[in-house]
Write a protein that holds these residues in place. Sequence first.
Motif, short mmCIF file in Angstrom:
data_model
loop_
_atom_site.label_atom_id
_atom_site.label_comp_id
_atom_site.label_asym_id
_atom_site.label_seq_id
_atom_site.Cartn_x
_atom_site.Cartn_y
_atom_site.Cartn_z
N ASN A 43 2.08 16.64 -6.03
CA ASN A 43 2.21 15.29 -6.63
C ASN A 43 1.80 13.89 -5.47
OD1 ASN A 43 4.67 12.73 -6.35
ND2 ASN A 43 5.26 13.95 -7.35
N ASP A 44 1.23 12.95 -6.88
CA ASP A 44 0.45 12.14 -6.39
C ASP A 44 1.17 11.01 -6.20
OD1 ASP A 44 -2.93 13.17 -6.78
OD2 ASP A 44 -2.17 13.41 -8.29
N VAL A 45 2.37 10.46 -5.41
CA VAL A 45 2.76 9.66 -5.06
C VAL A 45 1.85 8.55 -4.36
CG1 VAL A 45 4.89 8.15 -3.12
CG2 VAL A 45 5.21 9.99 -5.22
N PRO A 46 1.04 9.30 -2.99
CA PRO A 46 0.80 8.36 -2.25
C PRO A 46 -1.12 7.49 -2.81
CG PRO A 46 0.73 10.73 -1.78
CD PRO A 46 1.45 10.68 -2.79
N GLU A 47 -1.29 8.10 -4.03
CA GLU A 47 -2.35 7.43 -5.25
C GLU A 47 -1.22 6.21 -5.63
OE1 GLU A 47 -5.14 7.88 -9.13
OE2 GLU A 47 -4.29 9.53 -8.28
N GLN A 48 0.44 6.49 -5.92
CA GLN A 48 0.30 5.23 -6.41
C GLN A 48 0.55 4.32 -5.93
OE1 GLN A 48 1.12 4.82 -10.28
NE2 GLN A 48 0.13 6.44 -10.23
N MET A 49 0.95 4.63 -4.10
CA MET A 49 0.97 3.86 -3.87
C MET A 49 -0.44 3.08 -3.23
SD MET A 49 4.53 3.81 -2.69
CE MET A 49 4.21 3.73 -3.90
N ASN A 55 -0.85 0.57 -0.30
CA ASN A 55 -0.55 1.10 1.06
C ASN A 55 0.64 0.01 1.81
OD1 ASN A 55 -1.86 3.38 0.14
ND2 ASN A 55 -2.81 3.57 2.39
N VAL A 56 0.91 -0.61 0.97
CA VAL A 56 1.36 -2.10 2.08
C VAL A 56 3.07 -1.83 1.09
CG1 VAL A 56 2.83 -4.54 1.71
CG2 VAL A 56 0.11 -3.66 1.84
N LEU A 57 4.41 -0.79 2.09
CA LEU A 57 5.36 -0.51 1.84
C LEU A 57 6.48 -1.43 1.37
CD1 LEU A 57 5.69 2.67 2.88
CD2 LEU A 57 5.07 2.05 1.11
N ALA A 58 6.63 -2.70 2.26
CA ALA A 58 7.68 -3.64 2.70
C ALA A 58 9.24 -3.03 1.79
CB ALA A 58 6.47 -4.49 1.87
N ASP A 59 8.60 -4.27 0.66
CA ASP A 59 10.04 -3.90 -0.29
C ASP A 59 10.56 -2.33 -1.06
OD1 ASP A 59 8.63 -4.79 -1.61
OD2 ASP A 59 9.41 -6.70 -2.76
N PHE A 60 9.30 -1.41 -0.97
CA PHE A 60 9.01 -0.33 -1.56
C PHE A 60 10.49 0.16 -1.60
CE2 PHE A 60 7.65 4.03 -2.11
CZ PHE A 60 7.78 3.83 -3.76
N ASP A 61 10.98 0.99 -2.61
CA ASP A 61 12.53 1.85 -2.61
C ASP A 61 12.24 3.04 -3.41
OD1 ASP A 61 14.89 2.58 -2.39
OD2 ASP A 61 15.93 1.30 -3.48
N ASP A 117 -1.01 8.32 6.30
CA ASP A 117 -0.44 7.64 7.12
C ASP A 117 0.80 6.65 6.40
OD1 ASP A 117 -0.18 5.36 9.24
OD2 ASP A 117 -0.56 4.24 7.54
N VAL A 118 0.48 6.73 5.50
CA VAL A 118 1.20 5.69 4.02
C VAL A 118 2.53 6.77 3.58
CG1 VAL A 118 0.36 6.39 1.77
CG2 VAL A 118 1.88 4.13 1.97
N MET A 119 2.25 8.10 3.88
CA MET A 119 2.89 9.64 3.17
C MET A 119 4.19 9.33 4.01
SD MET A 119 4.02 10.51 0.24
CE MET A 119 5.53 10.52 0.18
N LYS A 120 3.42 9.32 5.30
CA LYS A 120 4.45 9.98 6.01
C LYS A 120 5.23 8.59 7.14
CE LYS A 120 1.13 12.96 9.18
NZ LYS A 120 0.95 13.24 10.28
N ILE A 122 6.59 6.88 4.48
CA ILE A 122 7.79 6.86 3.46
C ILE A 122 8.47 8.10 3.31
CG2 ILE A 122 7.98 8.13 0.79
CD1 ILE A 122 5.14 6.76 -0.35
N ILE A 123 8.47 8.97 3.57
CA ILE A 123 8.74 10.81 4.75
C ILE A 123 10.33 9.68 5.78
CG2 ILE A 123 9.09 12.69 5.45
CD1 ILE A 123 5.97 12.86 4.20
N ALA A 124 9.29 8.94 6.87
CA ALA A 124 9.87 8.73 7.87
C ALA A 124 11.03 7.91 7.81
CB ALA A 124 8.67 7.70 9.13
N ARG A 125 10.86 6.96 6.18
CA ARG A 125 12.17 6.27 5.94
C ARG A 125 13.05 6.10 5.47
NH1 ARG A 125 10.05 0.78 2.74
NH2 ARG A 125 9.17 -0.39 4.08
N TYR A 126 13.14 7.88 5.30
CA TYR A 126 13.91 8.03 4.27
C TYR A 126 14.24 9.75 5.84
CZ TYR A 126 12.83 4.20 0.75
OH TYR A 126 12.64 4.58 0.07
#
Length: 420
Positions: A43-49, A55-61, A117-120, A122-126
């Motif tokens: 799954n390519d969610v990191p590519e979408q970020m 790779n700026v998550l900020a208000d990403f839900d 880093d960005v995927m880690k 995201i995981i840590a956020r939830y």
Amino acid sequence: MVAALRPVFLFALLFAAESAVAATPEQVAAAALAAAPVWDGHNDVPEQMRDRRKNVLADFDFRDTTSTGDAAKGIAPMMTDLRRLKAGKVAAQFWSVYVSANLPEPQAVQATLEQIDVMKRIIARYPAEMQFCTDSACVESAWKAKKVASLIGMEGGHSIGGSLAVLRQMHALGARYMTLTHFKNLAWAESATDVPMPQGLTPFGKDVVREMQRLGVLVDLAHVSEKTMMDALAVARAPVIVSHSNARAINHHPRNVPDAALDAIKANGGIVMVNFYPAYVVEDTRQYNARRAGEEARQKALNTGNPEGTKAAMAEWDKANPAPIGSIADVAGQIDYIARRIGADHVGLGGDMDGIEVSVKGMEDVSKYPDLFVALARRGWAQADLEKLASRNMMRVLKAAEAYSAAHRSDPPIENPTSF
């Protein structure tokens, strides 16, 4: 008294028989997914970020991404979020930290680190919904806690920059598979979609496979040429994966796995994880893409110096010739073929969600996996084989790779000299 009980006993037998016969495909699929949830290979969610947000998550839900599209710009919403993963019974996911194979290798290494880093993050956020995992025991623990076990896979050997030291550091950061190539050749490995090389894997490429297996990093043969597949399988001593590919006998795209490689993967104990991208699933789509490329070349020749004329002509052609995208039945057909060829022990799912612009009809996002299991149950798939497809095969492969790595823990690392 025995005679009086006999009708009751017969009734019970008849009721049990009717109950067994009455199990619907929906019930068979639901029972399989309750016993063994989906473990998807790619799954390519990191590519979408990276593409959508730098790779700026900020208000990403990540709980709901259905509003992430922009119709005016032709940007579709993402295919993945926590709500739809739950609906799809996806309880383990290899998140691909893909970076472009066009990047110079030093930049590719940096970009891969950023994607890990960005995927880690995201995981840590939830923490209530996701759990970062690097081994099979963690996956089982995450399942018990009703969390999505989240593992990392690198898509392309350019991510290690020709360095076994970098491979070891990526493993230390949690990467648990690496696709040997992406769409371009490397100095040490031949891709399925680039100019042929004299060999699939060079001696160094074979050392990459050996070091991956010593570490416990799964060798992924998606995107590689048949020569590379066979060279890697000749070297491999633990099961390999093909994280998101299909059967070449059905769709002749070079990205897919030929029968000889399927047979070798069976002998190796590995797994082929079926992709949902129409161009790799449906032969008609592959043929359509070739016709369209031919028409585009014709229009460019007719409209030399007039790119707008080419663009207008292709818009008309596209309107008159809609692309075939296939359906969930075509994915089921791919799975069926592989299972018939090499057994239900060697097939899995690698949807390539959020790494593709369109999926086959019926598999538009990660919530749709149960529909695929129903389609397979209608084809006669038993619950036990559906459980293997869902996650039992992937769990077996990862445990085998871990066992091999544990047995070779005291082996010295394979070394290669630095290049600068």
